[in-house]
Design an enzyme around this catalytic site. Structure first.
Site, short mmCIF file in Angstrom:
data_model
loop_
_atom_site.label_atom_id
_atom_site.label_comp_id
_atom_site.label_asym_id
_atom_site.label_seq_id
_atom_site.Cartn_x
_atom_site.Cartn_y
_atom_site.Cartn_z
NE ARG A 210 -3.39 -2.54 2.84
CZ ARG A 210 -3.21 -3.69 2.92
NH1 ARG A 210 -2.07 -3.83 3.66
NH2 ARG A 210 -3.87 -4.52 3.14
CE LYS A 239 -6.25 -0.39 6.03
NZ LYS A 239 -6.83 0.02 4.70
NE ARG A 303 -3.19 -3.60 -1.38
CZ ARG A 303 -2.53 -4.67 -0.42
NH1 ARG A 303 -1.34 -4.92 -0.76
NH2 ARG A 303 -3.44 -5.38 0.33
CG HIS A 326 -5.41 -9.19 1.70
ND1 HIS A 326 -5.74 -9.22 0.26
CD2 HIS A 326 -5.41 -7.78 1.99
CE1 HIS A 326 -6.10 -7.94 -0.14
NE2 HIS A 326 -5.88 -7.08 0.79
CE1 TYR A 335 -8.11 -5.44 -1.85
CE2 TYR A 335 -5.93 -5.37 -2.89
CZ TYR A 335 -6.90 -4.95 -1.97
OH TYR A 335 -6.36 -4.09 -0.88
#
Length: 379
Positions: A210, A239, A303, A326, A335
């Site tokens: 990210r 994240k 992404r 993830h 995605y």
């Protein structure tokens, strides 16, 4: 109510500063935030466990969202007749929240919110939820059949995005970086944003990180990624990753090499404030200067692009999720193929006819995912 709409964006921006600088702002905000907690009845009503309850801290991103909603609620609680009086005291509004005495009902709050700016139904509902929890009101739901103007606008944008050829966009930006940015001098302040944007863009394209993760990498980190294909780090924060030791992967080699080439000449250029919107501004400027026209440019399209390409080339969904950092493959599913990603990079035009069958076969084969990943690393 005034004959003209005094409750608007410009008026709100002035009040936002006044609301945040009010002496009671922080204490009333803390109270409103604490009322968002949902303690299970089996704990709250249990004579043994209730005395051992502790308040779980909210995530910084949650608090940021709460603060934004709280400011808008306070602003919308101010009656129209007072909105042009910047000397007006907010005691009435803060007292209302503190004592849970109603000034406006949820529907009137909705009306004033929509008067202020065009918002999505989801955003409006979240604000109403915050308000009803804060004021101890019954749940208020926006009717199911409602579609707000902003929702219609975003729906049209999403339809256009489906036809957006992402590969063409990314190739256009890479060509611009190679032709125009690679040799720019960071001594010129005007060029620094473009150089930062180019480095972060290439890191995102090479790793799937990210935007706020990619800007944490150093030149040494890039050297390790390029040489070893992986980087284990306890200093790069990802994240929703609680682990102190995170793993980054080299997914596409050429963008990382390009990032290193530019970054090594400007080794301190990514040393910017931690909580800043600068990377997003740099990203938008990079797209504009590249000649890419997008209604809603977002950094996470990279992404989406990488996830779709990996999955379509046969990499198992669980592996793609791991590469995207993830925690669940369910997140990665959102995605996949959201955009028109363009010609499959791992296939010739002739092979594309059998693309779906080949991809499924590869996902069922443990060896194929490794081959697919190696292909990307050599790019």
């Amino acid at each position: 109510m005034n004959g003209f709409n005094v409750r608007n964006e410009n008026n709100f921006n002035s009040w936002k500063i006044k609301i945040q600088s009010a002496p009671r702002f922080e204490s009333v905000f803390d109270l409103a935030t604490d009322r968002q907690r949902c303690t299970p009845d089996e704990v709250k009503n249990n004579s043994l466990w209730s005395k051992y309850m502790f308040p779980k801290p909210f995530a910084p991103t949650t608090l940021k969202s709460y603060k934004s909603r709280f400011i808008k609620i306070v602003y919308c609680s101010v009656d129209d007749v007072h909105l042009e009086d910047m000397s007006y005291s907010l005691d009435k509004e803060f007292d209302s929240i503190e004592n849970q005495t109603l000034l406006i009902d949820p529907q009137e709050l909705c009306r004033r919110m929509l008067e202020l700016r065009s918002v999505t139904k989801e955003t409006l509902q979240l604000t109403i939820n915050f308000y009803t929890n804060m004021m101890n009101l019954p749940e208020y739901k926006i009717p199911r059949m409602v579609m707000l103007p902003r929702d219609k606008e975003l729906k049209n944008i999403r339809e256009k995005e489906k036809n957006l050829m992402l590969k063409n966009v990314i190739d256009t930006i890479l060509n611009f970086i190679n032709d125009k940015i690679k040799m720019l001098n960071s001594d010129y302040v005007h060029d620094r944003g473009l150089i930062r944007g180019a480095i972060v863009f290439c890191i995102m394209l090479g790793t799937g990180m990210r935007i706020n993760e990619a800007r944490q990498l150093s030149v040494d980190d890039l050297n390790v990624l390029i040489k070893r294909g992986k980087l284990h780090s306890d200093t790069i924060n990802l994240k929703r990753k609680r682990s102190r030791n995170n793993t980054l992967n080299n997914i596409k080699m050429k963008p990382l090499e390009l990032a290193r080439e530019i970054y090594s000449r400007n080794p301190t250029i990514l040393q910017i404030s931690k909580n800043t919107s600068t990377p997003f501004k740099d990203f938008r400027r990079l797209l504009e200067e590249s000649g890419v026209e997008m209604e809603r440019p977002r950094s996470n399209m990279i992404r989406h692009y990488l996830s779709s390409n990996l999955y379509n080339s046969g990499v198992p969904l669980q592996k793609v999720a791991k590469l995207m950092n993830h925690e669940s493959s369910a997140s990665t599913k959102h995605y996949l193929n959201k955009y028109n990603i363009g010609l499959d990079e791992t296939s010739s035009e002739e092979e594309n006819n059998n693309d779906d069958d080949d991809a499924q076969h590869n996902r069922n084969s443990s060896g194929s995912s490794g081959e697919s990943l190696l292909y990307y690393r050599n790019e």
